[in-house]
Design a protein around this motif. Structure first.
Motif, PDB file in Angstrom:
ATOM      1  N   THR A 185      11.073  -0.146  -4.028  1.00  0.00           N
ATOM      2  CA  THR A 185       9.668  -0.314  -3.961  1.00  0.00           C
ATOM      3  C   THR A 185       9.441  -1.984  -3.929  1.00  0.00           C
ATOM      4  O   THR A 185       8.636  -2.437  -3.333  1.00  0.00           O
ATOM      5  CB  THR A 185       8.831   0.017  -5.203  1.00  0.00           C
ATOM      6  OG1 THR A 185       8.993   1.574  -5.270  1.00  0.00           O
ATOM      7  CG2 THR A 185       7.294  -0.203  -5.256  1.00  0.00           C
ATOM      8  N   SER A 194      10.800  -3.240  -0.467  1.00  0.00           N
ATOM      9  CA  SER A 194       9.870  -2.805   0.657  1.00  0.00           C
ATOM     10  C   SER A 194       8.324  -3.822   0.450  1.00  0.00           C
ATOM     11  O   SER A 194       7.895  -4.325   1.571  1.00  0.00           O
ATOM     12  CB  SER A 194       9.531  -1.449   0.887  1.00  0.00           C
ATOM     13  OG  SER A 194       8.874  -0.951  -0.441  1.00  0.00           O
ATOM     14  N   THR A 195       7.898  -3.876  -0.847  1.00  0.00           N
ATOM     15  CA  THR A 195       6.836  -4.837  -0.791  1.00  0.00           C
ATOM     16  C   THR A 195       6.937  -6.255  -0.425  1.00  0.00           C
ATOM     17  O   THR A 195       6.160  -6.875   0.314  1.00  0.00           O
ATOM     18  CB  THR A 195       6.422  -4.829  -2.063  1.00  0.00           C
ATOM     19  OG1 THR A 195       6.103  -3.392  -2.698  1.00  0.00           O
ATOM     20  CG2 THR A 195       5.128  -5.640  -2.540  1.00  0.00           C
ATOM     21  N   ALA A 253       7.402  -6.402   3.458  1.00  0.00           N
ATOM     22  CA  ALA A 253       6.023  -5.991   4.025  1.00  0.00           C
ATOM     23  C   ALA A 253       5.292  -7.034   4.346  1.00  0.00           C
ATOM     24  O   ALA A 253       4.718  -7.305   5.249  1.00  0.00           O
ATOM     25  CB  ALA A 253       5.244  -4.633   3.587  1.00  0.00           C
ATOM     26  N   SER A 254       5.235  -7.757   2.862  1.00  0.00           N
ATOM     27  CA  SER A 254       4.281  -8.922   2.747  1.00  0.00           C
ATOM     28  C   SER A 254       4.759  -9.987   3.765  1.00  0.00           C
ATOM     29  O   SER A 254       4.011 -10.780   4.491  1.00  0.00           O
ATOM     30  CB  SER A 254       4.250  -9.558   1.410  1.00  0.00           C
ATOM     31  OG  SER A 254       3.732 -10.590   1.146  1.00  0.00           O
ATOM     32  N   LYS A 285      -0.832  -3.672   9.331  1.00  0.00           N
ATOM     33  CA  LYS A 285       0.072  -3.496   8.244  1.00  0.00           C
ATOM     34  C   LYS A 285       0.710  -2.357   7.650  1.00  0.00           C
ATOM     35  O   LYS A 285       1.732  -2.324   6.850  1.00  0.00           O
ATOM     36  CB  LYS A 285      -1.243  -4.229   7.041  1.00  0.00           C
ATOM     37  CG  LYS A 285      -1.431  -5.506   7.348  1.00  0.00           C
ATOM     38  CD  LYS A 285      -2.587  -5.858   6.417  1.00  0.00           C
ATOM     39  CE  LYS A 285      -2.995  -7.435   6.623  1.00  0.00           C
ATOM     40  NZ  LYS A 285      -3.694  -7.697   5.453  1.00  0.00           N
ATOM     41  N   SER A 317       4.604  -1.964   6.691  1.00  0.00           N
ATOM     42  CA  SER A 317       4.788  -1.361   5.234  1.00  0.00           C
ATOM     43  C   SER A 317       5.826  -0.039   5.785  1.00  0.00           C
ATOM     44  O   SER A 317       6.862  -0.110   4.802  1.00  0.00           O
ATOM     45  CB  SER A 317       3.596  -0.806   4.455  1.00  0.00           C
ATOM     46  OG  SER A 317       3.767  -0.166   3.238  1.00  0.00           O
ATOM     47  N   THR A 330       9.736  -0.088   4.192  1.00  0.00           N
ATOM     48  CA  THR A 330      10.125   0.860   3.398  1.00  0.00           C
ATOM     49  C   THR A 330      11.408   1.492   3.636  1.00  0.00           C
ATOM     50  O   THR A 330      12.578   1.760   3.088  1.00  0.00           O
ATOM     51  CB  THR A 330       9.106   1.851   2.912  1.00  0.00           C
ATOM     52  OG1 THR A 330       8.006   1.137   2.419  1.00  0.00           O
ATOM     53  CG2 THR A 330       9.773   2.813   2.167  1.00  0.00           C
TER      54      THR A 330
END
Length: 73
Positions: free
Chosen positions: A11, A14-15, A18-19, A48, A52, A56
């Protein structure tokens, strides 16, 4: 490494991915019109969501294969 710890690491990674991807690449794929409409918001949301999803998957591969092997799980 415990399953809960792996999930948390996925988590977090991946956050972050993605950001990073969204902030760096979104401007390349989206033209910023003078006045945004619903269509522009939908494009941005889909982009987006794609970032994401990709982040992930990448994080899962890294955590479950690379890190888990190192920890002997």
């Amino acid at each position: 490494m415990s399953e809960d710890l792996q999930k948390r690491m996925i988590t977090i990674l991946s956050t972050a991915l993605a950001s990073l991807l969204a902030s760096r690449l979104a401007d390349r794929f989206l033209d910023e019109p003078e006045e945004r409409g619903v269509k522009d918001d939908v494009k941005e949301a889909l982009l987006k969501a794609g970032f994401s999803l990709a982040a992930t998957i990448i994080a899962s591969i890294v955590i479950r294969n690379v890190v888990s092997r190192r920890w002997g799980s």
